[in-house]
Design a protein around this motif. Structure first.
Motif, PDB file in Angstrom:
ATOM      1  N   ARG A 227      -0.995  12.766   7.272  1.00 52.07           N
ATOM      2  CA  ARG A 227      -0.106  13.713   7.939  1.00 52.07           C
ATOM      3  C   ARG A 227       1.021  13.985   6.953  1.00 52.07           C
ATOM      4  NH1 ARG A 227      -3.764  13.962  10.808  1.00 52.07           N
ATOM      5  NH2 ARG A 227      -3.924  13.805  13.050  1.00 52.07           N
ATOM      6  N   ALA A 228       1.596  15.170   7.009  1.00 50.49           N
ATOM      7  CA  ALA A 228       2.654  15.518   6.063  1.00 50.49           C
ATOM      8  C   ALA A 228       3.830  16.174   6.769  1.00 50.49           C
ATOM      9  CB  ALA A 228       2.103  16.446   4.981  1.00 50.49           C
ATOM     10  N   ILE A 229       4.954  16.094   6.087  1.00 47.43           N
ATOM     11  CA  ILE A 229       6.174  16.781   6.528  1.00 47.43           C
ATOM     12  C   ILE A 229       6.491  17.799   5.428  1.00 47.43           C
ATOM     13  CG2 ILE A 229       8.612  16.548   7.089  1.00 47.43           C
ATOM     14  CD1 ILE A 229       8.002  13.560   7.746  1.00 47.43           C
ATOM     15  N   ASP A 230       6.431  19.065   5.767  1.00 50.27           N
ATOM     16  CA  ASP A 230       6.826  20.127   4.847  1.00 50.27           C
ATOM     17  C   ASP A 230       8.274  20.482   5.150  1.00 50.27           C
ATOM     18  OD1 ASP A 230       4.303  20.170   3.774  1.00 50.27           O
ATOM     19  OD2 ASP A 230       3.750  22.135   4.584  1.00 50.27           O
ATOM     20  N   ILE A 231       9.118  20.402   4.141  1.00 50.93           N
ATOM     21  CA  ILE A 231      10.537  20.715   4.306  1.00 50.93           C
ATOM     22  C   ILE A 231      10.828  21.965   3.488  1.00 50.93           C
ATOM     23  CG2 ILE A 231      12.893  19.846   4.100  1.00 50.93           C
ATOM     24  CD1 ILE A 231      11.551  16.986   3.859  1.00 50.93           C
ATOM     25  N   ARG A 232      11.298  22.992   4.191  1.00 50.54           N
ATOM     26  CA  ARG A 232      11.626  24.257   3.535  1.00 50.54           C
ATOM     27  C   ARG A 232      13.128  24.332   3.261  1.00 50.54           C
ATOM     28  NH1 ARG A 232       7.156  24.678   6.080  1.00 50.54           N
ATOM     29  NH2 ARG A 232       5.525  26.146   5.543  1.00 50.54           N
ATOM     30  N   GLU A 233      13.495  25.246   2.420  1.00 50.52           N
ATOM     31  CA  GLU A 233      14.903  25.416   2.067  1.00 50.52           C
ATOM     32  C   GLU A 233      15.758  25.558   3.336  1.00 50.52           C
ATOM     33  OE1 GLU A 233      17.730  28.085  -0.904  1.00 50.52           O
ATOM     34  OE2 GLU A 233      15.637  28.661  -0.619  1.00 50.52           O
TER      35      GLU A 233
ATOM     36  N   THR B 177       3.762  13.364   2.094  1.00 48.81           N
ATOM     37  CA  THR B 177       2.464  13.089   2.698  1.00 48.81           C
ATOM     38  C   THR B 177       2.324  11.600   2.962  1.00 48.81           C
ATOM     39  OG1 THR B 177       1.493  14.955   1.521  1.00 48.81           O
ATOM     40  CG2 THR B 177      -0.035  13.335   2.434  1.00 48.81           C
ATOM     41  N   PHE B 178       2.121  11.258   4.227  1.00 48.84           N
ATOM     42  CA  PHE B 178       1.911   9.878   4.645  1.00 48.84           C
ATOM     43  C   PHE B 178       0.411   9.627   4.656  1.00 48.84           C
ATOM     44  CE2 PHE B 178       6.165  10.597   5.842  1.00 48.84           C
ATOM     45  CZ  PHE B 178       6.789   9.383   6.068  1.00 48.84           C
ATOM     46  N   ILE B 179      -0.032   8.683   3.839  1.00 49.54           N
ATOM     47  CA  ILE B 179      -1.456   8.420   3.652  1.00 49.54           C
ATOM     48  C   ILE B 179      -2.141   8.038   4.968  1.00 49.54           C
ATOM     49  CG2 ILE B 179      -3.132   6.977   2.407  1.00 49.54           C
ATOM     50  CD1 ILE B 179      -1.467   9.063   0.696  1.00 49.54           C
TER      51      ILE B 179
ATOM     52  N   LEU C 208      12.071   5.643  10.883  1.00 49.28           N
ATOM     53  CA  LEU C 208      11.133   4.986  11.795  1.00 49.28           C
ATOM     54  C   LEU C 208       9.691   5.181  11.315  1.00 49.28           C
ATOM     55  CD1 LEU C 208      10.686   3.387  14.403  1.00 49.28           C
ATOM     56  CD2 LEU C 208      10.645   5.560  15.618  1.00 49.28           C
ATOM     57  N   LEU C 209       9.360   6.391  10.863  1.00 51.86           N
ATOM     58  CA  LEU C 209       8.019   6.642  10.314  1.00 51.86           C
ATOM     59  C   LEU C 209       7.759   5.758   9.092  1.00 51.86           C
ATOM     60  CD1 LEU C 209       7.522  10.521  10.489  1.00 51.86           C
ATOM     61  CD2 LEU C 209       6.355   8.772  11.825  1.00 51.86           C
ATOM     62  N   ILE C 210       8.755   5.631   8.226  1.00 52.91           N
ATOM     63  CA  ILE C 210       8.614   4.788   7.036  1.00 52.91           C
ATOM     64  C   ILE C 210       8.328   3.349   7.454  1.00 52.91           C
ATOM     65  CG2 ILE C 210       9.845   3.787   5.050  1.00 52.91           C
ATOM     66  CD1 ILE C 210       9.002   6.697   4.596  1.00 52.91           C
TER      67      ILE C 210
ATOM     68  N   GLY D 183       0.854  -1.187   0.000  1.00 48.13           N
ATOM     69  CA  GLY D 183       0.000   0.000   0.000  1.00 48.13           C
ATOM     70  C   GLY D 183       0.888   1.234   0.000  1.00 48.13           C
ATOM     71  N   ILE D 184       0.286   2.377  -0.206  1.00 50.61           N
ATOM     72  CA  ILE D 184       1.065   3.617  -0.272  1.00 50.61           C
ATOM     73  C   ILE D 184       1.635   3.965   1.103  1.00 50.61           C
ATOM     74  CG2 ILE D 184       0.953   6.114  -0.695  1.00 50.61           C
ATOM     75  CD1 ILE D 184      -1.176   5.537  -2.818  1.00 50.61           C
ATOM     76  N   ILE D 185       2.930   4.274   1.107  1.00 51.57           N
ATOM     77  CA  ILE D 185       3.608   4.766   2.318  1.00 51.57           C
ATOM     78  C   ILE D 185       3.477   6.286   2.333  1.00 51.57           C
ATOM     79  CG2 ILE D 185       5.800   5.001   3.530  1.00 51.57           C
ATOM     80  CD1 ILE D 185       6.698   2.426   1.978  1.00 51.57           C
ATOM     81  N   CYS D 186       4.025   6.906   1.288  1.00 54.86           N
ATOM     82  CA  CYS D 186       3.960   8.367   1.212  1.00 54.86           C
ATOM     83  C   CYS D 186       4.135   8.834  -0.223  1.00 54.86           C
ATOM     84  CB  CYS D 186       4.997   9.018   2.123  1.00 54.86           C
ATOM     85  SG  CYS D 186       6.716   8.772   1.632  1.00 54.86           S
ATOM     86  N   THR D 187       3.785  10.090  -0.428  1.00 56.39           N
ATOM     87  CA  THR D 187       3.979  10.748  -1.715  1.00 56.39           C
ATOM     88  C   THR D 187       5.023  11.841  -1.533  1.00 56.39           C
ATOM     89  OG1 THR D 187       2.265  12.406  -1.303  1.00 56.39           O
ATOM     90  CG2 THR D 187       1.564  10.359  -2.348  1.00 56.39           C
TER      91      THR D 187
END
Length: 162
Positions: free
Chosen positions: A100-106, A76-78, A117-119, A61-65
């Motif tokens: 839930r998502a992780i936004d990573i900025r410059e 984004t973790f489904i 661990l999340l993966i 199944g989908i882990i993340c996009t």
């Protein structure tokens, strides 16, 4: 790593690699770094290319996009709402019931160990849903009450003597 792609065209992995090159700069570097961490966390991860250009990582199944925007690279973790996140990596889409998502900025770095661990948690959660259902025992037929007249103790003793 397994690769999924449309037959006849470039593989999903090739399309993701091209996206990284096309993005260039900090966004390309960030997506490449996160891809590498996903592959390290799960060497059997399947890369997919969905929704007209979104990198997707799957295992049962989908882990993340992995999406890229002007200001952020978003992972984004489904099923992120069901994952434990003690290191508070999730910083976006916190109001949803599932994602839930992780936004990573410059210039931002993500804790590699916490991300892996999340993966692994996401994979375990996906795998739970793929487990074979328990075999249900066939219902035992209930004994039907006998229409015979009950045998009294005296009648039973008499039968035994005969």
């Amino acid at each position: 790593m397994k690769k999924a792609g449309a037959s006849g065209g470039p593989s999903a992995s090739a399309l993701i690699s091209q996206r990284i090159v096309d993005l260039g700069g900090w966004r390309g570097e960030t997506l490449a770094r996160m891809r590498k961490l996903i592959q390290e966390a799960d060497p059997d991860v399947v890369e997919e290319w969905k929704w007209m250009g979104t990198p997707v990582w799957s295992h049962d199944g989908i882990i993340c996009t992995g999406e890229s925007y002007k200001e952020v690279v978003k992972l984004t973790f489904i099923k992120g709402a069901s994952l434990m996140d003690p290191d508070k990596l999730f910083n976006s889409s916190l109001e949803g019931n599932a994602r839930r998502a992780i936004d990573i900025r410059e210039g931002e770095k993500v804790d590699a160990a916490a991300f892996k661990l999340l993966i692994r948690q996401a994979i375990a959660l996906n795998s739970e849903g793929k487990a074979k259902p328990a075999v249900k025992a066939k219902p035992v037929a209930k004994a039907k009450p006998s229409k015979a007249k009950p045998v009294t103790k005296a009648k039973a003793l008499k039968k035994a003597k005969d």
